[in-house]
Motif scaffolding. Structure first.
Motif, PDB file in Angstrom:
ATOM      1  N   LEU A 149      12.590  -6.430  10.456  1.00 42.07           N
ATOM      2  CA  LEU A 149      12.720  -5.513   9.324  1.00 42.07           C
ATOM      3  C   LEU A 149      12.188  -6.146   8.041  1.00 42.07           C
ATOM      4  CD1 LEU A 149      16.273  -4.083  10.084  1.00 42.07           C
ATOM      5  CD2 LEU A 149      14.100  -2.877  10.298  1.00 42.07           C
ATOM      6  N   ARG A 150      12.461  -7.421   7.845  1.00 39.74           N
ATOM      7  CA  ARG A 150      11.958  -8.084   6.644  1.00 39.74           C
ATOM      8  C   ARG A 150      10.440  -8.245   6.684  1.00 39.74           C
ATOM      9  NH1 ARG A 150      16.813 -12.471   5.418  1.00 39.74           N
ATOM     10  NH2 ARG A 150      17.977 -11.070   4.024  1.00 39.74           N
ATOM     11  N   ALA A 151       9.888  -8.494   7.868  1.00 40.15           N
ATOM     12  CA  ALA A 151       8.429  -8.608   7.982  1.00 40.15           C
ATOM     13  C   ALA A 151       7.763  -7.272   7.676  1.00 40.15           C
ATOM     14  CB  ALA A 151       8.052  -9.086   9.379  1.00 40.15           C
ATOM     15  N   GLU A 152       8.319  -6.186   8.178  1.00 39.55           N
ATOM     16  CA  GLU A 152       7.751  -4.867   7.905  1.00 39.55           C
ATOM     17  C   GLU A 152       7.903  -4.494   6.428  1.00 39.55           C
ATOM     18  OE1 GLU A 152       6.051  -2.606  10.034  1.00 39.55           O
ATOM     19  OE2 GLU A 152       5.874  -4.570  10.956  1.00 39.55           O
ATOM     20  N   ALA A 172       8.010  -6.667   3.956  1.00 42.04           N
ATOM     21  CA  ALA A 172       7.024  -7.495   3.250  1.00 42.04           C
ATOM     22  C   ALA A 172       5.629  -6.902   3.362  1.00 42.04           C
ATOM     23  CB  ALA A 172       7.040  -8.920   3.816  1.00 42.04           C
ATOM     24  N   ARG A 173       5.328  -6.289   4.509  1.00 41.59           N
ATOM     25  CA  ARG A 173       4.015  -5.654   4.674  1.00 41.59           C
ATOM     26  C   ARG A 173       3.862  -4.467   3.724  1.00 41.59           C
ATOM     27  NH1 ARG A 173       2.244  -1.400   7.208  1.00 41.59           N
ATOM     28  NH2 ARG A 173       4.278  -0.994   8.165  1.00 41.59           N
ATOM     29  N   LEU A 174       4.901  -3.662   3.584  1.00 42.80           N
ATOM     30  CA  LEU A 174       4.856  -2.536   2.652  1.00 42.80           C
ATOM     31  C   LEU A 174       4.710  -3.018   1.205  1.00 42.80           C
ATOM     32  CD1 LEU A 174       7.644  -0.230   4.152  1.00 42.80           C
ATOM     33  CD2 LEU A 174       5.173   0.116   4.281  1.00 42.80           C
ATOM     34  N   VAL A 175       5.434  -4.080   0.865  1.00 46.23           N
ATOM     35  CA  VAL A 175       5.340  -4.639  -0.486  1.00 46.23           C
ATOM     36  C   VAL A 175       3.928  -5.151  -0.744  1.00 46.23           C
ATOM     37  CG1 VAL A 175       6.154  -6.484  -2.012  1.00 46.23           C
ATOM     38  CG2 VAL A 175       7.795  -5.200  -0.624  1.00 46.23           C
ATOM     39  N   GLU A 176       3.342  -5.835   0.244  1.00 47.85           N
ATOM     40  CA  GLU A 176       2.000  -6.384   0.083  1.00 47.85           C
ATOM     41  C   GLU A 176       0.966  -5.268  -0.059  1.00 47.85           C
ATOM     42  OE1 GLU A 176      -1.008  -9.079  -0.439  1.00 47.85           O
ATOM     43  OE2 GLU A 176       1.168  -9.341  -0.520  1.00 47.85           O
ATOM     44  N   LEU A 226      17.358  -5.228  -5.366  1.00 44.74           N
ATOM     45  CA  LEU A 226      17.422  -4.567  -4.064  1.00 44.74           C
ATOM     46  C   LEU A 226      16.060  -4.037  -3.636  1.00 44.74           C
ATOM     47  CD1 LEU A 226      20.739  -2.523  -4.466  1.00 44.74           C
ATOM     48  CD2 LEU A 226      20.431  -4.756  -3.405  1.00 44.74           C
ATOM     49  N   THR A 227      15.867  -3.981  -2.336  1.00 45.71           N
ATOM     50  CA  THR A 227      14.669  -3.397  -1.738  1.00 45.71           C
ATOM     51  C   THR A 227      15.101  -2.399  -0.682  1.00 45.71           C
ATOM     52  OG1 THR A 227      13.495  -5.501  -2.004  1.00 45.71           O
ATOM     53  CG2 THR A 227      12.487  -3.868  -0.558  1.00 45.71           C
ATOM     54  N   LEU A 228      14.502  -1.212  -0.705  1.00 49.02           N
ATOM     55  CA  LEU A 228      14.743  -0.200   0.316  1.00 49.02           C
ATOM     56  C   LEU A 228      13.400   0.143   0.946  1.00 49.02           C
ATOM     57  CD1 LEU A 228      17.156   1.608   1.394  1.00 49.02           C
ATOM     58  CD2 LEU A 228      16.151   3.430  -0.001  1.00 49.02           C
ATOM     59  N   ALA A 229      13.326   0.040   2.275  1.00 47.37           N
ATOM     60  CA  ALA A 229      12.069   0.305   2.981  1.00 47.37           C
ATOM     61  C   ALA A 229      12.309   1.329   4.076  1.00 47.37           C
ATOM     62  CB  ALA A 229      11.508  -0.986   3.579  1.00 47.37           C
ATOM     63  N   ARG A 230      11.333   2.220   4.230  1.00 42.05           N
ATOM     64  CA  ARG A 230      11.359   3.211   5.312  1.00 42.05           C
ATOM     65  C   ARG A 230      10.323   2.767   6.340  1.00 42.05           C
ATOM     66  NH1 ARG A 230      11.109   9.809   4.535  1.00 42.05           N
ATOM     67  NH2 ARG A 230      10.950  10.358   6.767  1.00 42.05           N
ATOM     68  N   ILE A 231      10.810   2.228   7.449  1.00 42.99           N
ATOM     69  CA  ILE A 231       9.959   1.541   8.417  1.00 42.99           C
ATOM     70  C   ILE A 231       9.774   2.414   9.651  1.00 42.99           C
ATOM     71  CG2 ILE A 231       9.759  -0.513   9.870  1.00 42.99           C
ATOM     72  CD1 ILE A 231      11.531  -1.918   7.728  1.00 42.99           C
ATOM     73  N   ALA A 232       8.519   2.688   9.986  1.00 45.81           N
ATOM     74  CA  ALA A 232       8.211   3.533  11.137  1.00 45.81           C
ATOM     75  C   ALA A 232       8.352   2.748  12.434  1.00 45.81           C
ATOM     76  CB  ALA A 232       6.798   4.090  11.013  1.00 45.81           C
ATOM     77  N   GLY A 233       8.838   3.423  13.471  1.00 40.42           N
ATOM     78  CA  GLY A 233       8.943   2.838  14.797  1.00 40.42           C
ATOM     79  C   GLY A 233       8.327   3.760  15.827  1.00 40.42           C
ATOM     80  N   PRO A 234       8.262   3.353  17.089  1.00 42.92           N
ATOM     81  CA  PRO A 234       7.624   4.183  18.107  1.00 42.92           C
ATOM     82  C   PRO A 234       8.339   5.500  18.353  1.00 42.92           C
ATOM     83  CG  PRO A 234       8.730   2.268  19.084  1.00 42.92           C
ATOM     84  CD  PRO A 234       8.721   2.058  17.604  1.00 42.92           C
TER      85      PRO A 234
END
Length: 338
Positions: free
Chosen positions: A89-92, A94-98, A285-293
């Protein structure tokens, strides 16, 4: 009775020197103290760890009670899986932030100021207006031709003559051309609105980036993440439909705005990110909406200032309450976590 000076003088020089050395030596430091939790969550301090708790996570303190070392205990399969999920979750996130930072860097490289953006917007709108005006002239010209043809057809009918197929086709061709010009004008008008809206968002973003640059220059030291508190619950909610995810996202965004100590820095459809903490007692705080399969995950993460007090804050009960409160808020508002 001899004076103290006389007694001191009676001792040989080597004895007096030895006394001075002994006085200068530090006092004995107490044995190491350990801090650990039992199964009921109660905190214990002792000079050794009971054998039945030796495989659990515990801390070693110095003689003044300061943290020296954290000894990780043996990890259960559930803990290993939770840590793996947290890394993902943190890697995903970080990808959105980048991705957002790359967009922001491109914006900053392209425009130096809001005035530059307004000038660029005006150029785009002027070019679109010129194209619209030209198309409007063509449309008006064909409208004149059509009116002439329609008048000619009406005259023929008044004279009792049948309107020829050639005239009918010519009128139909003109109507089609006029409709085509109207469609092109409508497309350009829509494009103008899209361009104006995009520039409006970019101007707001540039303003936010300039404010963030000015703010972060006033004491930013970097950030640390809150560690896993070991309670077996991640601050994440899975959702399986767009409607449910949209509601969870709205709840999460409101939660972030109510709990963060730092101002909003990024606010997109998939990322809510508050500014870096400048003070030791500030929580970001960081809130991310991370897509999955098969489903999406709305993930909340907590950041503190990269300082000793900031790290203490990230390990505090306040941070644990924020983490646990996220899922609790969603459960209350949604009825149950989907």
């Amino acid at each position: 009775m001899p004076s103290f000076a006389c007694i001191g003088a009676a001792f040989p020089a080597w004895a007096r020197a030895l006394g001075i050395i002994l006085l200068a030596l530090p006092r004995a430091v107490p044995a190491a103290t350990y801090k650990w939790l039992d199964e009921e969550g109660r905190v214990h301090y002792s000079d050794s760890i009971p054998p039945e708790h030796s495989q659990q996570k515990h801390a070693r303190l110095d003689g003044q009670g300061r943290l020296v070392e954290i000894i990780e205990g043996a990890k259960s399969p559930a803990t290993i899986e939770r840590e793996r999920a947290l890394r993902h979750l943190r890697a995903e996130t970080a990808r959105l932030v980048e991705e957002q930072r790359k967009l922001d860097d491109a914006l900053l490289r392209t425009y130096a100021s809001e005035e530059d953006m307004r000038l660029a917007l005006n150029d785009h709108l002027t070019q679109s207006d010129a194209s619209i005006n030209l198309l409007e002239k063509y449309r008006a010209r064909h409208a004149d031709v059509l009116r002439t043809q329609e008048k000619h057809a009406a005259d023929m009918e008044r004279q009792g003559l049948a309107v020829t197929a050639q005239v009918l086709k010519a009128m139909e061709d003109e109507r089609r051309r006029i409709a085509d010009y109207k469609d092109k004008i409508r497309v350009l008008e829509d494009k103008k609105r899209v361009i104006a809206a995009r520039f409006g968002r970019d101007i707001e973003r540039l303003r936010s980036l300039k404010a963030e640059q000015a703010r972060s220059g006033r004491g930013a030291l970097g950030e640390v993440f809150a560690s896993d508190d070991g309670n077996g619950v991640l601050s994440a909610v899975a959702c399986s439909s767009d409607a449910i995810c949209a509601k969870v996202w709205a709840l999460g965004r409101g939660y972030v705005l109510s709990k963060a100590d730092t101002p909003l820095a990024i606010d997109t459809e998939r990322l809510v990110y508050t500014s870096v903490p400048l003070a030791d007692r500030e929580i970001a705080l960081t809130l991310a909406r991370i897509a999955g399969p098969e489903e999406e995950t709305v993930f909340l993460d907590i950041r503190c200032r990269q300082s000793s007090l900031g790290r203490e804050l990230c390990a505090s009960s306040r941070v644990q309450d924020i983490r646990a409160g996220f899922r609790a808020r969603v459960e209350v508002e949604m009825g149950a976590v989907p």
